[in-house]
Write a protein that holds these residues in place. Sequence first.
Motif, PDB file in Angstrom:
ATOM      1  N   VAL A 179       0.836  -1.205   0.000  1.00 34.24           N
ATOM      2  CA  VAL A 179       0.000   0.000   0.000  1.00 34.24           C
ATOM      3  C   VAL A 179       0.869   1.254   0.000  1.00 34.24           C
ATOM      4  O   VAL A 179       0.496   2.276  -0.594  1.00 34.24           O
ATOM      5  CB  VAL A 179      -0.993   0.006   1.182  1.00 34.24           C
ATOM      6  N   LEU A 180       2.049   1.195   0.624  1.00 34.74           N
ATOM      7  CA  LEU A 180       2.953   2.343   0.584  1.00 34.74           C
ATOM      8  C   LEU A 180       3.495   2.561  -0.822  1.00 34.74           C
ATOM      9  O   LEU A 180       3.610   3.699  -1.287  1.00 34.74           O
ATOM     10  CB  LEU A 180       4.109   2.131   1.568  1.00 34.74           C
ATOM     11  N   PHE A 181       3.822   1.468  -1.506  1.00 35.31           N
ATOM     12  CA  PHE A 181       4.346   1.580  -2.868  1.00 35.31           C
ATOM     13  C   PHE A 181       3.275   2.148  -3.800  1.00 35.31           C
ATOM     14  O   PHE A 181       3.547   3.058  -4.597  1.00 35.31           O
ATOM     15  CB  PHE A 181       4.816   0.216  -3.359  1.00 35.31           C
ATOM     16  N   LEU A 182       2.038   1.631  -3.713  1.00 32.61           N
ATOM     17  CA  LEU A 182       0.970   2.158  -4.560  1.00 32.61           C
ATOM     18  C   LEU A 182       0.641   3.600  -4.208  1.00 32.61           C
ATOM     19  O   LEU A 182       0.324   4.408  -5.085  1.00 32.61           O
ATOM     20  CB  LEU A 182      -0.285   1.283  -4.446  1.00 32.61           C
ATOM     21  N   ASP A 183       0.735   3.931  -2.928  1.00 26.18           N
ATOM     22  CA  ASP A 183       0.507   5.320  -2.516  1.00 26.18           C
ATOM     23  C   ASP A 183       1.534   6.242  -3.167  1.00 26.18           C
ATOM     24  O   ASP A 183       1.213   7.369  -3.560  1.00 26.18           O
ATOM     25  CB  ASP A 183       0.572   5.409  -0.993  1.00 26.18           C
ATOM     26  N   SER A 184       2.781   5.757  -3.302  1.00 21.77           N
ATOM     27  CA  SER A 184       3.818   6.577  -3.942  1.00 21.77           C
ATOM     28  C   SER A 184       3.544   6.753  -5.435  1.00 21.77           C
ATOM     29  O   SER A 184       3.926   7.765  -6.028  1.00 21.77           O
ATOM     30  CB  SER A 184       5.195   5.935  -3.744  1.00 21.77           C
ATOM     31  N   LEU A 185       2.870   5.777  -6.056  1.00 18.04           N
ATOM     32  CA  LEU A 185       2.564   5.878  -7.490  1.00 18.04           C
ATOM     33  C   LEU A 185       1.350   6.759  -7.765  1.00 18.04           C
ATOM     34  O   LEU A 185       1.171   7.231  -8.887  1.00 18.04           O
ATOM     35  CB  LEU A 185       2.288   4.488  -8.076  1.00 18.04           C
ATOM     36  N   ILE A 186       0.506   6.955  -6.745  1.00 18.24           N
ATOM     37  CA  ILE A 186      -0.746   7.699  -6.933  1.00 18.24           C
ATOM     38  C   ILE A 186      -0.646   9.049  -6.225  1.00 18.24           C
ATOM     39  O   ILE A 186      -0.914   9.167  -5.035  1.00 18.24           O
ATOM     40  CB  ILE A 186      -1.948   6.893  -6.400  1.00 18.24           C
ATOM     41  N   TYR A 187      -0.248  10.072  -6.962  1.00 21.09           N
ATOM     42  CA  TYR A 187      -0.170  11.417  -6.413  1.00 21.09           C
ATOM     43  C   TYR A 187      -1.487  12.174  -6.569  1.00 21.09           C
ATOM     44  O   TYR A 187      -1.823  13.023  -5.751  1.00 21.09           O
ATOM     45  CB  TYR A 187       0.954  12.216  -7.093  1.00 21.09           C
ATOM     46  N   SER A 226      14.045  -3.231   5.282  1.00 23.60           N
ATOM     47  CA  SER A 226      13.382  -4.477   4.885  1.00 23.60           C
ATOM     48  C   SER A 226      12.196  -4.226   3.957  1.00 23.60           C
ATOM     49  O   SER A 226      11.338  -5.094   3.819  1.00 23.60           O
ATOM     50  CB  SER A 226      12.916  -5.246   6.135  1.00 23.60           C
ATOM     51  N   PHE A 227      12.167  -3.051   3.326  1.00 24.36           N
ATOM     52  CA  PHE A 227      11.062  -2.718   2.427  1.00 24.36           C
ATOM     53  C   PHE A 227      11.099  -3.645   1.227  1.00 24.36           C
ATOM     54  O   PHE A 227      12.100  -3.741   0.512  1.00 24.36           O
ATOM     55  CB  PHE A 227      11.177  -1.257   1.985  1.00 24.36           C
ATOM     56  N   TYR A 228       9.985  -4.336   0.969  1.00 27.20           N
ATOM     57  CA  TYR A 228       9.981  -5.418  -0.016  1.00 27.20           C
ATOM     58  C   TYR A 228      10.212  -4.915  -1.442  1.00 27.20           C
ATOM     59  O   TYR A 228      10.781  -5.621  -2.274  1.00 27.20           O
ATOM     60  CB  TYR A 228       8.655  -6.184   0.068  1.00 27.20           C
ATOM     61  N   TYR A 229       9.762  -3.698  -1.738  1.00 24.32           N
ATOM     62  CA  TYR A 229       9.875  -3.172  -3.096  1.00 24.32           C
ATOM     63  C   TYR A 229      11.042  -2.198  -3.243  1.00 24.32           C
ATOM     64  O   TYR A 229      11.067  -1.402  -4.181  1.00 24.32           O
ATOM     65  CB  TYR A 229       8.563  -2.491  -3.495  1.00 24.32           C
ATOM     66  N   ALA A 230      12.005  -2.275  -2.350  1.00 23.05           N
ATOM     67  CA  ALA A 230      13.147  -1.358  -2.399  1.00 23.05           C
ATOM     68  C   ALA A 230      13.900  -1.495  -3.719  1.00 23.05           C
ATOM     69  O   ALA A 230      14.274  -0.495  -4.342  1.00 23.05           O
ATOM     70  CB  ALA A 230      14.079  -1.625  -1.216  1.00 23.05           C
ATOM     71  N   ASP A 231      14.129  -2.714  -4.167  1.00 24.00           N
ATOM     72  CA  ASP A 231      14.877  -2.912  -5.407  1.00 24.00           C
ATOM     73  C   ASP A 231      14.081  -2.427  -6.611  1.00 24.00           C
ATOM     74  O   ASP A 231      14.651  -1.853  -7.555  1.00 24.00           O
ATOM     75  CB  ASP A 231      15.238  -4.393  -5.572  1.00 24.00           C
ATOM     76  N   VAL A 232      12.756  -2.613  -6.597  1.00 18.64           N
ATOM     77  CA  VAL A 232      11.909  -2.095  -7.672  1.00 18.64           C
ATOM     78  C   VAL A 232      12.000  -0.574  -7.722  1.00 18.64           C
ATOM     79  O   VAL A 232      12.147   0.028  -8.793  1.00 18.64           O
ATOM     80  CB  VAL A 232      10.442  -2.541  -7.486  1.00 18.64           C
ATOM     81  N   CYS A 233      11.919   0.066  -6.555  1.00 18.01           N
ATOM     82  CA  CYS A 233      12.024   1.533  -6.485  1.00 18.01           C
ATOM     83  C   CYS A 233      13.379   2.001  -7.015  1.00 18.01           C
ATOM     84  O   CYS A 233      13.466   2.967  -7.792  1.00 18.01           O
ATOM     85  CB  CYS A 233      11.844   2.004  -5.042  1.00 18.01           C
ATOM     86  N   ARG A 234      14.430   1.320  -6.615  1.00 18.25           N
ATOM     87  CA  ARG A 234      15.782   1.708  -7.012  1.00 18.25           C
ATOM     88  C   ARG A 234      15.946   1.612  -8.527  1.00 18.25           C
ATOM     89  O   ARG A 234      16.484   2.534  -9.176  1.00 18.25           O
ATOM     90  CB  ARG A 234      16.797   0.809  -6.300  1.00 18.25           C
ATOM     91  N   ARG A 235      15.477   0.527  -9.119  1.00 14.97           N
ATOM     92  CA  ARG A 235      15.639   0.341 -10.559  1.00 14.97           C
ATOM     93  C   ARG A 235      14.724   1.266 -11.357  1.00 14.97           C
ATOM     94  O   ARG A 235      15.082   1.708 -12.453  1.00 14.97           O
ATOM     95  CB  ARG A 235      15.392  -1.129 -10.914  1.00 14.97           C
ATOM     96  N   LEU A 236      13.548   1.555 -10.828  1.00 19.81           N
ATOM     97  CA  LEU A 236      12.669   2.526 -11.498  1.00 19.81           C
ATOM     98  C   LEU A 236      13.321   3.905 -11.560  1.00 19.81           C
ATOM     99  O   LEU A 236      13.318   4.563 -12.612  1.00 19.81           O
ATOM    100  CB  LEU A 236      11.337   2.613 -10.755  1.00 19.81           C
ATOM    101  N   ASN A 237      13.872   4.337 -10.440  1.00 18.08           N
ATOM    102  CA  ASN A 237      14.505   5.663 -10.402  1.00 18.08           C
ATOM    103  C   ASN A 237      15.728   5.717 -11.311  1.00 18.08           C
ATOM    104  O   ASN A 237      15.992   6.735 -11.962  1.00 18.08           O
ATOM    105  CB  ASN A 237      14.890   6.022  -8.967  1.00 18.08           C
ATOM    106  N   GLN A 238      16.477   4.619 -11.358  1.00 19.09           N
ATOM    107  CA  GLN A 238      17.650   4.570 -12.224  1.00 19.09           C
ATOM    108  C   GLN A 238      17.230   4.634 -13.697  1.00 19.09           C
ATOM    109  O   GLN A 238      17.847   5.347 -14.499  1.00 19.09           O
ATOM    110  CB  GLN A 238      18.435   3.284 -11.959  1.00 19.09           C
ATOM    111  N   PHE A 239      16.172   3.921 -14.044  1.00 17.27           N
ATOM    112  CA  PHE A 239      15.681   3.915 -15.426  1.00 17.27           C
ATOM    113  C   PHE A 239      15.198   5.304 -15.832  1.00 17.27           C
ATOM    114  O   PHE A 239      15.526   5.795 -16.921  1.00 17.27           O
ATOM    115  CB  PHE A 239      14.544   2.895 -15.556  1.00 17.27           C
ATOM    116  N   CYS A 240      14.415   5.941 -14.949  1.00 18.87           N
ATOM    117  CA  CYS A 240      13.856   7.259 -15.272  1.00 18.87           C
ATOM    118  C   CYS A 240      14.912   8.353 -15.247  1.00 18.87           C
ATOM    119  O   CYS A 240      14.709   9.426 -15.823  1.00 18.87           O
ATOM    120  CB  CYS A 240      12.722   7.601 -14.299  1.00 18.87           C
ATOM    121  N   GLY A 241      16.026   8.092 -14.581  1.00 17.99           N
ATOM    122  CA  GLY A 241      17.108   9.076 -14.535  1.00 17.99           C
ATOM    123  C   GLY A 241      17.995   9.054 -15.759  1.00 17.99           C
ATOM    124  O   GLY A 241      18.892   9.888 -15.892  1.00 17.99           O
ATOM    125  N   THR A 242      17.762   8.119 -16.683  1.00 14.13           N
ATOM    126  CA  THR A 242      18.539   8.031 -17.922  1.00 14.13           C
ATOM    127  C   THR A 242      17.861   8.869 -19.004  1.00 14.13           C
ATOM    128  O   THR A 242      16.728   8.564 -19.410  1.00 14.13           O
ATOM    129  CB  THR A 242      18.642   6.565 -18.396  1.00 14.13           C
TER     130      THR A 242
END
Length: 425
Positions: free
Chosen positions: A314-322, A363-379
């Motif tokens: 729910v925290l991850f989806l909350d971050s996607l829904i501004y 221990s955030f389960y989607y930490a790696d997803v967040c990291r790779r998303l930000n890296q992709f969008c930063g290119t």
Amino acid sequence: MTCGPIKTLISMEDPIDELATTIKRKCDSLTPLSSKCCIYRVPRNLRKINENSFTPSLISIGPFHRGNPKFQAMEEQKLRYLQKFIQRNSNRDLEDYLSSSMKWEKEARDCYLATIHLSSIEFTEMLVLDGCFIIEFFLTWVGSAVDPNDRIFHRPALSQAILRDLKLLENQVPFFILEILYNIAFEDNEKAPSFLKLTCECMIGLGKVPQHFKKTKILHLVDFLRTYYLPPDKKEICYEDQDWEFPDGISELYESGVTLKVDKDDKFLNIEFENGVLYIPELMLENHTESQLRNLVAFEQCHYPRESFVVDYVLFLDSLIYDRKDVDVLVNHGIILNSPGSSEDVYRLFSNISKGTTYSRGSFYYADVCRRLNQFCGTPWNRWKAILRQDYFSNPWSMISTIVAVVLLVLTIIQTYCDIVQLQY
């Protein structure tokens, strides 16, 4: 002359001794803490955000809401369902169910965080009445025929409301009690499914027990739901790496080149990001979805603080829904199926459902997803490709127009070059 101060000192010490004795007596009378505790009252900081999501609407199960006049009408139905359930095994009577439950009274009491102020007789009665009602409700739910006099299943709204109430954290009896009662009723029936299989059919509409259930001890029905929704192959969580940030809203990610694809898997926690594609399982928002999510979140906050997969979701989806624009993107891609409400309702749901929750960055389960998303969008190249795709190749007509414009530009350059060459000669 020296006696006065001594008497004063003694009189000052007596209250301290008396107070110390009182406190020690209270400490000695404390109920020992049990590692089996798994049924909790919802923390106040979560409850106050949406009281209705945690409160039964029709039926009280377990001790926390027992005796509330609001649920008195369903107590008669519990007795009727108890009669039907006992008739399923003619070799057993009510005394067998009561005596078997009473043997496990202490273990059942240990499952509740709060001290239950019920006598042994009252507690056993509660376990048998509530447990037999749940089992008979499940059996009727998956059965092909319904008693014409049944007052619950001939009113679909009632059966749905009861099923919703059975998924509340404060409305639980231990799962092992349900299994004990069920096994007594079907001890001589080799064709009867296990109670776990019956629960799967009723709670999630699945005719078989998922493989990962066989390695897990189910605590109660809320824990059953959480166990079902857990990703079958959970990624190993790094408990030290905190070098990540939540991504931008989904519309920003989309404009940065991220491709969205809906995953039809009903394990809604299984979010992946690979090769520029964000896979998000379909989420059907129905009338009771918010209540179910909130109770799963509350359970994890109390019982699984280091494995809070639903909280992280729910925290991850909350971050996607501004805002509503982000909701529209998710709805248009079929990721959120919003049957009862508007985009504003979905936005409000995810902005509120994470309020009052705590999580561990390590221990955030989607930490790696967040990291790779930000890296992709930063290119930058990924954003440029996205602009080309969205602005110039979004439909056949714009694609044709772009190609024609490019061809004309190339022809113009060639013509200009030829004219310059001719002038030189």
